[in-house]
Design an enzyme around this catalytic site. Structure first.
Site, PDB file in Angstrom:
ATOM      1  N   GLU A 168       0.832  -1.203   0.000  1.00  0.00           N
ATOM      2  CA  GLU A 168       0.000   0.000   0.000  1.00  0.00           C
ATOM      3  C   GLU A 168       0.868   1.254   0.000  1.00  0.00           C
ATOM      4  OE1 GLU A 168      -4.136  -0.971   2.399  1.00  0.00           O
ATOM      5  OE2 GLU A 168      -2.485  -0.027   3.461  1.00  0.00           O
ATOM      6  N   VAL A 169       0.364   2.309  -0.617  1.00  0.00           N
ATOM      7  CA  VAL A 169       0.984   3.630  -0.484  1.00  0.00           C
ATOM      8  C   VAL A 169       0.093   4.548   0.352  1.00  0.00           C
ATOM      9  CG1 VAL A 169       2.349   3.497  -2.592  1.00  0.00           C
ATOM     10  CG2 VAL A 169       0.000   4.353  -2.703  1.00  0.00           C
TER      11      VAL A 169
END
Length: 368
Positions: free
Chosen positions: A228-229
């Site tokens: 995830e960012v």
């Protein structure tokens, strides 16, 4: 003669498909952690609560044995590693003394010889949840993960809101409706020396931090794959950390998986082949984000990948599939293969089986 060979091949393939890699875990197992030492596998936390188990992979009668419980209570997203015969557990998400969900930055050590745990007088300078951990030259390294203050603050706000649905909706909207850089995911590389129990700065990503990436190491190289960012938004990026020289060099490799990327996936090495498999994500979230919708996964259904990719000749090739899409299990090196234990599948259902991925001459064999 050819018919006999064909029949034997079919029989062997059938056996490989039906033979169990490892006995099922004592409980369906996801969001936990695990490590392997001298062919003994250790798993715990996550959906197992405070429980830990071990299994001797060389025993004739393979079975999971319960160990002393983790003293700090149930946790998700902790990581673990064996160094000099001891198991170290880093951080995770759990309840504090007030019953609030929070990210921890502590370290616990388990001694297999005495079956005892001890909490070390050591705290990482960042929270550790969604991070990755690997070992190099006798030290543990961690990178990635959520921002402790932002994450803890979110759950503190939800706790104060109680059953007020309007306030809760507003808190959720504010939490998810931000740009990726505003979540301040950890991009520092930190080392932990078990001899001194001290943390040190070891560099940082020139790009951004991720949470829930897959990681694997061999020799002087470590790979961080996808993750995830920001909550609900993945990346398809692949980062390579090269420890050949005094300073760690960060390289960016060609991307893998769909443009949306996945988190909670699995990575390993088999006969020098780099493997990337599984993971979960939200199809369409990347496009939403690029079109200006920060709450990129709103209304989207989480999907689980069964894809297996190999890194070959400077590019990724889809080379096989898992029996079913899965994510958030434990991946370990075993028998020159990638061993996947547990995880979750469609609907978030935890599973108890194991999968073994082997590669030879760039051909993938999957056993479960």
């Amino acid at each position: 003669m050819n018919k006999t060979i064909t029949a034997l091949t079919v029989m062997m393939a059938s056996f490989a498909a039906n033979a169990s890699v490892l006995p099922e875990t004592p409980v369906p197992f996801k969001s936990g952690t695990g490590a392997i030492d001298n062919n003994t596998v250790y798993i715990g936390l996550g959906s197992a609560g405070s429980a830990w188990y071990k299994l001797d992979t060389q025993a004739r009668d393979k079975k999971w044995t319960a160990l002393a419980e983790f003293p700090a209570g149930p946790r998700d997203q902790a990581t673990s590693a064996f160094i000099d015969g001891n198991l170290y557990v880093f951080g995770g998400v759990g309840k504090n003394s007030k019953g609030l969900t929070q990210v921890f930055n502590d370290v616990h050590k388990y001694n297999p010889r005495t079956n005892t745990w001890v909490k070390l007088m050591s705290h990482a300078p960042v929270g550790m949840a969604g991070h990755v951990t690997f070992v190099h030259n006798g030290k543990a390294y961690i990178t990635g993960g959520v921002n402790q203050n932002i994450f803890n603050g979110y759950f503190e706000d939800l706790n104060e809101a109680g059953k007020d649905s309007k306030t809760t909706d507003k808190i959720n909207a504010n939490y998810f409706n931000k740009k990726s850089e505003d979540y301040f995911f950890n991009k520092f590389l930190l080392s932990f020396d078990p001899a001194t129990q001290q943390w040190s700065y070891a560099g940082e990503s020139p790009w951004y931090g991720t949470a829930g990436a897959a990681t694997v190491s061999t020799g002087n190289k470590t790979w961080l794959i996808n993750g995830e960012v920001k909550p609900g938004l993945r990346t398809d990026a692949v980062f390579e950390l090269d420890f050949t020289n005094t300073e760690v060099k960060w390289n960016k490799l060609p991307s893998v998986s769909s443009p949306d990327g996945v988190a909670g996936s699995f990575a390993g090495i088999s006969h020098d082949a780099l493997i990337f498999a599984g993971g979960a994500g939200f199809e369409g979230s990347r496009k939403n984000y690029q079109n200006g919708k920060n709450y990129a996964h709103e209304g989207l259904k989480k999907s689980y990948s069964a894809d297996i990719y190999l890194w070959h000749n400077g590019k990724w090739d889809k080379s096989g599939e898992l029996p079913q899409g899965r994510a958030y299990g434990v991946s370990l090196p075993w028998n020159d293969s990638l061993l996947i234990i547990g995880g979750e599948t469609t609907g978030g259902k935890a599973v108890a089986d194991s999968v073994l991925i082997s590669v030879k001459d760039n051909k993938v064999t999957v056993q479960n």
